[in-house]
Design a protein around this motif. Structure first.
Motif, short mmCIF file in Angstrom:
data_model
loop_
_atom_site.label_atom_id
_atom_site.label_comp_id
_atom_site.label_asym_id
_atom_site.label_seq_id
_atom_site.Cartn_x
_atom_site.Cartn_y
_atom_site.Cartn_z
N UNK A 113 0.75 -1.19 -0.15
CA UNK A 113 -0.06 0.21 -0.07
C UNK A 113 0.83 1.40 -0.02
N UNK A 114 2.06 1.24 0.93
CA UNK A 114 2.81 2.40 1.07
C UNK A 114 3.34 2.72 -0.36
N UNK A 115 4.12 1.52 -0.91
CA UNK A 115 5.01 1.72 -2.33
C UNK A 115 3.73 2.25 -3.55
N UNK A 116 2.27 2.04 -3.41
CA UNK A 116 1.52 2.41 -4.56
C UNK A 116 0.80 3.74 -3.91
N UNK A 117 1.38 4.23 -2.83
CA UNK A 117 0.79 5.42 -2.24
C UNK A 117 -0.84 5.21 -1.97
N UNK A 118 -1.32 4.39 -1.71
CA UNK A 118 -2.60 4.12 -1.35
C UNK A 118 -2.72 3.83 0.24
N UNK A 119 -3.71 4.72 0.75
CA UNK A 119 -4.01 4.34 2.32
C UNK A 119 -4.92 3.14 2.43
N UNK A 120 -4.18 2.08 3.26
CA UNK A 120 -4.67 0.98 3.79
C UNK A 120 -5.70 1.54 4.74
N UNK A 121 -6.89 0.50 5.09
CA UNK A 121 -7.91 0.69 5.70
C UNK A 121 -7.22 0.85 7.31
N UNK A 122 -8.24 1.52 7.87
CA UNK A 122 -7.85 1.65 9.47
C UNK A 122 -8.30 0.30 10.23
#
Length: 258
Positions: free
Chosen positions: A50-59
């Motif tokens: 998620x971090x590499x794709x700059x997408x926020x993971x769910x809480x």
């Protein structure tokens, strides 16, 4: 690329499954801490993706990882391995160390895993972890043990009293014996176990290895003072066949020396 809708659906399904399998204290619903290690070995790389794709993971994913890391710290004995309850075997300290490398909190592990059903007494270099919970539900009990009220004790990196633990191979002929109460540091009555496994022929494929009877009422009261830590626990796994309630009180004093 172009799969944002599928990603969202997959994340929703993962969040739903995590909410079912991972308890509020970070333990797995099977009460097997080794399964939490296996799950985290999948979730941590996912969080990095998620971090590499700059997408926020769910809480849900973030909080679940944090709770599970705390649970693994809770179950880690002085030698670096996990306490041998409900299907845990010896070994894999390297994987545990790798997972704990991602731990952002430098605080001590909790002393009570209330939802998983475990107690942790730690004073000085002495550590004791006890199983004070009821067996998991049948669908999650294929590797669970009849070790209610058993405990493990370590002094520094040295193991003093432990359960037998499950062998590396779950298919070994000795595996069923490692699940018996006699393979744990707790009371055995008339060479019988406090939990009973399905061994019949009918419905074998459906019920194989599952716990079908065991303690229904497991109670535990924690009492910590300025110079001691203590819990008193009981279970009714022997009540029906033997008319006995198993009670156990364990107290740790003097910085763990008594």
């Amino acid at each position: 690329s172009g799969q944002s809708a599928n990603l969202k659906n997959a994340q929703n399904m993962l969040d739903e499954e995590l909410s079912i399998q991972i308890l509020e204290d970070g333990g797995h619903i099977s009460r097997n801490a080794a399964l939490a290690v296996d799950v985290l070995a999948l979730l941590l790389p996912l969080r990095q993706s998620y971090a590499r794709l700059d997408i926020a993971p769910s809480q849900t994913l973030i909080s679940t990882i944090d709770r599970m890391i705390s649970a693994i710290k809770f179950h880690q004995m002085g030698d670096g391995n996990l306490a041998r309850f409900n299907g845990v075997s010896a070994g894999r300290p390297e994987l545990i160390s790798t997972i704990l490398f991602y731990n952002d909190s430098m605080g001590k592990p909790p002393e009570i895993a209330r939802f998983s059903g475990f107690q942790r007494l730690a004073m000085g270099d002495t550590l004791l972890i006890a199983d004070t919970g009821a067996p998991p539900t049948p669908e999650y009990s294929q590797h669970a043990s009849a070790g209610t009220l058993s405990f493990e004790l370590s002094s520094g990196p040295n193991l003093v009293m432990i359960n037998c633990g499950t062998g590396v191979s779950k298919e070994s002929k000795l595996a069923p014996f490692a699940r018996l109460t006699a393979a744990h540091t707790t009371a055995t009555i008339n060479e019988s176990s406090s939990s009973r496994y399905y061994q019949g022929g009918r419905f074998f494929n459906l019920l194989k290895d599952r716990i079908i009877a065991g303690p229904k009422k497991v109670e535990c009261v924690r009492e910590d003072g300025t110079d001691h830590k203590q819990f008193t626990a009981s279970h009714d796994g022997y009540l029906r066949n033997h008319g006995i309630i198993h009670n156990r009180t364990i107290t740790m004093r003097n910085r763990g020396t008594h």
